[in-house]
Design a protein around this motif. Sequence first.
Motif, PDB file in Angstrom:
ATOM      1  N   ILE A  45       0.847  -1.203   0.000  1.00  0.00           N
ATOM      2  CA  ILE A  45       0.000   0.000   0.000  1.00  0.00           C
ATOM      3  C   ILE A  45       0.876   1.243   0.000  1.00  0.00           C
ATOM      4  N   ASP A  46       1.839   1.295   0.909  1.00  0.00           N
ATOM      5  CA  ASP A  46       2.745   2.451   0.989  1.00  0.00           C
ATOM      6  C   ASP A  46       3.519   2.621  -0.318  1.00  0.00           C
ATOM      7  N   SER A  47       3.962   1.521  -0.883  1.00  0.00           N
ATOM      8  CA  SER A  47       4.718   1.562  -2.129  1.00  0.00           C
ATOM      9  C   SER A  47       3.867   2.126  -3.267  1.00  0.00           C
ATOM     10  N   LEU A  48       2.632   1.673  -3.383  1.00  0.00           N
ATOM     11  CA  LEU A  48       1.778   2.160  -4.463  1.00  0.00           C
ATOM     12  C   LEU A  48       1.394   3.624  -4.260  1.00  0.00           C
ATOM     13  N   GLU A  49       1.131   4.020  -3.030  1.00  0.00           N
ATOM     14  CA  GLU A  49       0.839   5.443  -2.766  1.00  0.00           C
ATOM     15  C   GLU A  49       2.013   6.313  -3.200  1.00  0.00           C
ATOM     16  N   ARG A  50       3.225   5.875  -2.892  1.00  0.00           N
ATOM     17  CA  ARG A  50       4.432   6.606  -3.283  1.00  0.00           C
ATOM     18  C   ARG A  50       4.558   6.664  -4.806  1.00  0.00           C
ATOM     19  N   ILE A  68      -6.617   9.127  -3.549  1.00  0.00           N
ATOM     20  CA  ILE A  68      -6.123   7.768  -3.337  1.00  0.00           C
ATOM     21  C   ILE A  68      -6.440   7.397  -1.887  1.00  0.00           C
ATOM     22  N   ILE A  69      -7.199   6.331  -1.701  1.00  0.00           N
ATOM     23  CA  ILE A  69      -7.645   5.954  -0.357  1.00  0.00           C
ATOM     24  C   ILE A  69      -7.154   4.547  -0.032  1.00  0.00           C
ATOM     25  N   PRO A  70      -6.168   4.461   0.869  1.00  0.00           N
ATOM     26  CA  PRO A  70      -5.750   3.123   1.318  1.00  0.00           C
ATOM     27  C   PRO A  70      -6.821   2.567   2.257  1.00  0.00           C
ATOM     28  N   PHE A  71      -7.575   1.658   1.751  1.00  0.00           N
ATOM     29  CA  PHE A  71      -8.768   1.138   2.411  1.00  0.00           C
ATOM     30  C   PHE A  71      -8.498   0.663   3.833  1.00  0.00           C
ATOM     31  N   LYS A  91     -12.333   8.196  -7.180  1.00  0.00           N
ATOM     32  CA  LYS A  91     -11.503   7.774  -6.065  1.00  0.00           C
ATOM     33  C   LYS A  91     -10.840   6.444  -6.438  1.00  0.00           C
ATOM     34  N   VAL A  92      -9.631   6.276  -5.939  1.00  0.00           N
ATOM     35  CA  VAL A  92      -8.944   5.004  -6.096  1.00  0.00           C
ATOM     36  C   VAL A  92      -8.819   4.392  -4.707  1.00  0.00           C
ATOM     37  N   PHE A  93      -9.467   3.266  -4.513  1.00  0.00           N
ATOM     38  CA  PHE A  93      -9.406   2.548  -3.247  1.00  0.00           C
ATOM     39  C   PHE A  93      -8.361   1.456  -3.384  1.00  0.00           C
ATOM     40  N   GLN A 101     -11.009  -7.673   3.488  1.00  0.00           N
ATOM     41  CA  GLN A 101     -11.192  -6.442   2.715  1.00  0.00           C
ATOM     42  C   GLN A 101     -12.131  -6.646   1.533  1.00  0.00           C
ATOM     43  N   LEU A 102     -12.061  -7.793   0.878  1.00  0.00           N
ATOM     44  CA  LEU A 102     -13.030  -8.094  -0.181  1.00  0.00           C
ATOM     45  C   LEU A 102     -14.439  -8.153   0.398  1.00  0.00           C
TER      46      LEU A 102
END
Length: 187
Positions: A45-50, A68-71, A91-93, A101-102
Amino acid sequence: NYEYLVAVGYVQSGKSQLMIYYSMWMAKQHDMNVIIMLRNQTVDIDSLERKFRNFKKEKKINNCDLEIIPFAKKFNNGIEEMYKKFCESKKVFIILGNSEQLGKINDIIRYGNEINSPINPFALVIDELDLNEKVEATKFYNEFNILKNSGFISSSLGVTATALPVMFRRVDQLKSEQIIRLQSPLN
């Protein structure tokens, strides 16, 4: 039924960049939300946000209102909060590839249907598609099938470096025009 694409590429071939392009395109041009499902590892998650931040900086995209929302990090409250966020567009979840999470995404869909205000269709991006092709009869598999059959996925992009497991599982469903082959970078 929805559009289904698979992108195959090795390390540093642009898989993450394709996921970002696709997500931004679906959100901005089609005015829809995007769910990106990563491996079941929070470091992703952190990697993709970056990568999203760097992408916007490198491409000089300053006027992008895409959220961008890290669910996993944002929603510890009830279903109504998640549903309200999901009803907003563009929005990108980012979710982890696990049944919990699913299940929450499926809960959002069910909640919208129960109150007669269904969510809008969304795009689904699956990173490491080969790892997210789980064995049948698992809770993840059941939740994923509920999501796939919900009728709310308008298009899907699966990204992988190892396509063989995906090809074998989807041999009767996948056509050659649905496969995007990313080139390896030159050394």
